[in-house]
Structures are given as structure tokens and as C-alpha cells.
Design an enzyme around this catalytic site. Structure first.
Site, PDB file in Angstrom:
ATOM      1  N   HIS A  40       1.194   7.078  -1.796  1.00 40.04           N
ATOM      2  CA  HIS A  40       0.861   7.206  -3.218  1.00 40.04           C
ATOM      3  C   HIS A  40      -0.113   8.351  -3.490  1.00 40.04           C
ATOM      4  O   HIS A  40      -0.681   8.440  -4.565  1.00 40.04           O
ATOM      5  CB  HIS A  40       0.294   5.887  -3.751  1.00 40.04           C
ATOM      6  CG  HIS A  40       1.291   4.761  -3.728  1.00 40.04           C
ATOM      7  ND1 HIS A  40       1.015   3.505  -4.220  1.00 40.04           N
ATOM      8  CD2 HIS A  40       2.565   4.701  -3.272  1.00 40.04           C
ATOM      9  CE1 HIS A  40       2.074   2.727  -4.064  1.00 40.04           C
ATOM     10  NE2 HIS A  40       3.027   3.424  -3.474  1.00 40.04           N
ATOM     11  N   ASP A  86       0.984   2.878   0.525  1.00 44.94           N
ATOM     12  CA  ASP A  86       0.043   2.935  -0.607  1.00 44.94           C
ATOM     13  C   ASP A  86      -0.664   4.291  -0.557  1.00 44.94           C
ATOM     14  O   ASP A  86      -0.085   5.257  -0.066  1.00 44.94           O
ATOM     15  CB  ASP A  86      -0.910   1.730  -0.546  1.00 44.94           C
ATOM     16  CG  ASP A  86      -1.417   1.343  -1.923  1.00 44.94           C
ATOM     17  OD1 ASP A  86      -1.994   2.214  -2.595  1.00 44.94           O
ATOM     18  OD2 ASP A  86      -1.251   0.181  -2.347  1.00 44.94           O
TER      19      ASP A  86
END
Ligand SMILES: *[C@@H]1O[C@H](CO)[C@@H](O)[C@H](O)[C@H]1NC(C)=O
Ligand SMILES: *[C@@H]1O[C@H](CO)[C@@H](O)[C@H](O)[C@H]1NC(C)=O
Ligand SMILES: *[C@@H]1O[C@H](CO)[C@@H](O)[C@H](O)[C@H]1NC(C)=O
Ligand SMILES: *[C@@H]1O[C@H](CO)[C@@H](O)[C@H](O)[C@H]1NC(C)=O
Ligand SMILES: *[C@@H]1O[C@H](CO)[C@@H](O)[C@H](O)[C@H]1NC(C)=O
Ligand SMILES: *[C@@H]1O[C@H](CO)[C@@H](O)[C@H](O)[C@H]1NC(C)=O
Length: 392
Positions: free
Chosen positions: A240, A217
């Protein structure tokens, strides 16, 4: 740069080996009964060391020797009787791999309400693979625990620690003031769900430097109420990217102010530097943000402001974000975009982004000039710019 991060750890270990401890008392978890076999629960020994260190009126040190220690859970709370607790970890702390044991807890290892804490070295292994597999299978699974939570604390130093395989977020800094995170690495699988590297929220004066993060993430995520956050010398990927937000989920929400990312490399990440807000009413804001000396290698959305976040189209469709984004500077940014739109400012129709500055941007897509897309975005541009600015 890793050298800089590790120097204090090395010199501390040197002190140990050659001179004993510098000051105060030391509590060795092995002397308190911990066994380095990776399976006997060492929580009680660690907890006893903590009770001693926290209860000491002099500076105190907790020492975790080399080896693997199984820790079922670590809840280390203050307030303490001194403001100089040091934890030196020369080994590895291992969580339970059984998701029934930990996944319902908010955090595996938590330090709460402490003024004056330094942690040197150590690997903390959250053994999250079982929970990631559960989440991948589509079954209903617990949220999972954060590897390391530091909350409602002041004057904290984390140096040379590695966080691996966290069930959920790796490191959370919440409700804190004056936190230094230096030479810390995070590693969780690139497809592991919700394993943000470092999450900072509701905190003042946090400095993250010389840090390498690979995860499933956000490498670093920045929540509401973050002020004066400095990030320097950051490597991100897989992951991310670095994300301010999601902001504006609540109507009444604290803003984010004075955030700097300087000297950062993103490799194969889903986003680069992102500001993200829910598409719904809120009084939150993101102001005075600087992204500087940034290198992208094959990054999907290198520069992104997304004010239309609305997962599963629930509770927000058709609404405009109330979050005010202003004074955001991108300076000396280059590298390769993995998608055609390398700069995407998708700002709120009711609260346009203002004061955006683009300076010295050199991005390519497939060896060609990529595109820039602007909606409700105002500001200025200077220096060599590729793609050209679309700011109004
Ligand atoms: C730390 O562990 C290493 C082995 O990984 C060992 O060589 C060293 O002596 C240990 N340091 C201390 C201070 O115990
Ligand atoms: C952690 O310990 C503190 C004080 O010892 C206690 O008040 C608190 O409830 C504990 N928290 C958890 C999550 O166990
Ligand atoms: C962090 O990763 C870097 C490589 O990017 C490595 O040189 C350094 O030793 C690592 N530090 C820790 C604490 O594992
Ligand atoms: C953040 O910490 C690094 C490493 O100690 C230091 O070089 C840098 O100056 C600090 N930044 C700020 C704004 O204090
Ligand atoms: C912004 O934050 C940095 C640390 O990240 C700090 O050095 C600086 O003083 C802050 N600026 C203002 C105006 O508070
Ligand atoms: C980005 O800029 C740095 C410093 O000017 C330079 O060394 C590097 O080669 C550039 N990279 C790309 C992909 O343009």
C-alpha cells in the site's frame, strides 16, 4: 545496492570462518542444545544464549548456525550489562504455524530495553498463512503477532535480515533512538491482511536503507511521535506504499517531524507516498516531509494526502481533521499512475495543508496527462509539471 547491505554480513562471516570472533564471548545456540530440524523448540537455547550475552560485562555474540530452527517465542529483554551485543544468524528462524500458539502475543521475536544491539543476516518466517486465511474467511480471529519488535531500545543495527510471512506487522520499531535498518527485505503475500513491512512509531533518528518490501499492507508505515526518519533506496510492491499515518486518531497525540524518502521505486502499489489522518479533532501534526527521486510504475494513488480517513464511518463522519500538515516537498517524481487522479491533496477544511512544494513532476495515466485534485491545499510549484499544479 544489495551488495552494500550485505557487505558487513559477509565480512562478519569471514571473521568467523577465518579468525574466530573479533571480541568478547560467543554463544552458539547449537552448543546450548538447539536442533536445526525446524520442529524442536529452540526457544530455550536461544533464551539461554541471550541471558549469557546480556549478562556479560564484555561485548558478546550470539551465533545461529545454518539450518532451520523452530522458535516458539523469543522475548529478549534488557537492560544488559554491556552495550555491544551482536547476533549473527546464518539460518532461518521459524514460528509455529498453529495460530493458537502465537497469534495472541504482540510479537513473536522481541528485543526490548536494550542499548547497543546488532543483528546480521537471517531469515525469520512467521508462518502467517493460517492466520491470513482465518482473516480472509471473515471469522473472528486473533490480531496476530509482529515478526520482529524492537522497542524502547537505543543504538540498534539490523543488517541483511529477511522477514517473511508475518502474521501481522513484519518489523516494528517503537520507542527507540538511533536505529539503522539496512539491506533488510520483507516478503508477505500481496493480499495478506495488516502485514505492514516496517512500522516506525515514537522514535528518533531511524534510518531505513537498501530495503525491498513486498506485502499486503503499507511497505513502511509511520506512526505518531516519529522524528528524523530517513528512508533511502527503497523498493515497494506489492503493498500500500509508504504511509505517514494514520495520524490524529487521538485528541492528544505526538506529531511527526522531519521525514525523508529519497530514491524509492513503487511497483503496482495501491498508493505511492501518502499522508493520512483521521477526520476528527487532534493536536497531532506532520511537518517537514521530503519525498525525493521517486519512481512509480502503475501505482494507484501516486501522491496522496488524505485527511478524511474514517473507516466504517465510525466516530468521525462530518468532522474535520485537527492534524496540521505543513512543509511537504515532492521533488523529481516520475512514472505511471494506474488511476486518473495522480495527485490528490484532500486536506482538512479547518487545518488546510500549507507549504506544499511540487518540483519536477512527470506522471502519466494511460499515456495521457493525469489529473491533480486539491482541497484546502496551499503551496508552490516549479520545474516541469505533469499534471499541472492545483495548489492555491
Ligand atoms: C553459513 O551457511 C552457509 C550455507 O548456507 C555455509 O556455507 C557457511 O559456511 C555458513 N557460515 C558460517 C559462518 O557458519
Ligand atoms: C519478557 O521478559 C521480561 C524479562 O525477562 C519480562 O519482564 C516480560 O514480562 C516478558 N514479556 C513477555 C511478553 O513475555
Ligand atoms: C533483498 O532483495 C534483493 C533483491 O531486491 C536481493 O538482491 C538481496 O540479496 C536481498 N537481501 C536479503 C537479505 O535477502
Ligand atoms: C542512512 O544509512 C545509509 C546506509 O548506511 C547511509 O548511506 C545514509 O547516509 C544514512 N542517512 C543518514 C541521514 O544518516
Ligand atoms: C532531519 O533528519 C535527518 C536524518 O533523517 C538529520 O540528518 C537532520 O539533521 C534532521 N534535521 C533537523 C533539522 O533536525
Ligand atoms: C524518470 O526519471 C529518470 C531520471 O531522470 C529516468 O531515467 C526515467 O526514464 C524516468 N522515467 C519515466 C517513466 O519517465
Amino acid at each position: 545496492m544489495p551488495l552494500v547491505g550485505n557487505l558487513p554480513l559477509l565480512s562478519l562471516l569471514f571473521l568467523f570462518l577465518n579468525h574466530g570472533l573479533a571480541a568478547g564471548s560467543t554463544f552458539n545456540i547449537v552448543s546450548l542444545g538447539a536442533i536445526a530440524d525446524g520442529k524442536t523448540d529452540a526457544s530455550h537455547a536461544f533464551q539461554e544464549a541471550w541471558a549469557n550475552a546480556c549478562g556479560s560485562s564484555e561485548p558478546a555474540t550470539i551465533y545461529v548456525p545454518n539450518g532451520a530452527f523452530y522458535i516458539q517465542s523469543g522475548n529478549f529483554s534488557g537492560p544488559c550489562k554491556n552495550n555491544a551485543i551482536t547476533i549473527v544468524i546464518n539460518g532461518t528462524l521459524i514460528a509455529s504455524s498453529n495460530i493458537q500458539v502465537l497469534a495472541q502475543s504482540q510479537a513473536w521475536i522481541a528485543f526490548r530495553q536494550i542499548n547497543g544491539l546488532s543483528i546480521y543476516g537471517g531469515v525469520i518466517d512467521g508462518q502467517g498463512i493460517g492466520l491470513w486465511n482465518c482473516k480472509h474467511s471473515g471469522k473472528s480471529c486473533p490480531d496476530g503477532a509482529t515478526n520482529l519488535e524492537i522497542s524502547h531500545a537505543q543504538n540498534v543495527n539490523v543488517n541483511g535480515l529477511s522477514s517473511i510471512n508475518s502474521q501481522m506487522f513484519n518489523i516494528v520499531v517503537y520507542g527507540c533512538e538511533n536505529v539503522q535498518i539496512q539491506g533488510v527485505n520483507v516478503s508477505s503475500a500481496g493480499d495478506s491482511p495488516n502485514t505492514d513491512g516496517i512500522h516506525v512509531q515514537q522514535s528518533l533518528n531511524v534510518n531505513i536503507s537498501s530495503t525491498s518490501i513486498g506485502t499486503g499492507d503499507d511497505c513502511i508505515s509511520i506512526g505518531p511521535g516519529t522524528t528524523n526518519l530517513w528512508m533511502e533506496n527503497i523498493k515497494c510492491g506489492p503493498g500500500h506504499g509508504i504511509s505517514i499515518g494514520s495520524l490524529g486518531r487521538q485528541v492528544e497525540e505526538a506529531g511527526v517531524e522531519n521525514v525523508t524518502v529519497t530514491t524509492a521505486t513503487f511497483t503496482g502499489t495501491q498508493n505511492g507516498v501518502r499522508i493520512k489522518s483521521w477526520g476528527r479533532p487532534s493536536n497531532a501534526f506532520a511537518n517537514k516531509i521530503l519525498f525525493q527521486h521517486i519512481r512509480f510504475y502503475n501505482v494507484n494513488n501516486p501522491i496522496l494526502i488524505d485527511q478524511n480517513y474514517c473507516p466504517n464511518n465510525q466516530g468521525c463522519p462530518g468532522q474535520a481533521s485537527g492534524v496540521k500538515v505543513s512543509d511537504v516537498t515532492y521533488q523529481d517524481v516520475n512514472g505511471t499512475s494506474a488511476s486518473e487522479v495522480a495527485i490528490n491533496f484532500d486536506c482538512s477544511p479547518t487545518n488546510p495543508c500549507t507549504g506544499i512544494t511540487l518540483e519536477d513532476i512527470q506522471l502519466t495515466y494511460n499515456n495521457q496527462i493525469p489529473k491533480a485534485s486539491c482541497k484546502n491545499a496551499r503551496g508552490t510549484a516549479s520545474g516541469p509539471l505533469q499534471p499541472r499544479s492545483c495548489l492555491a
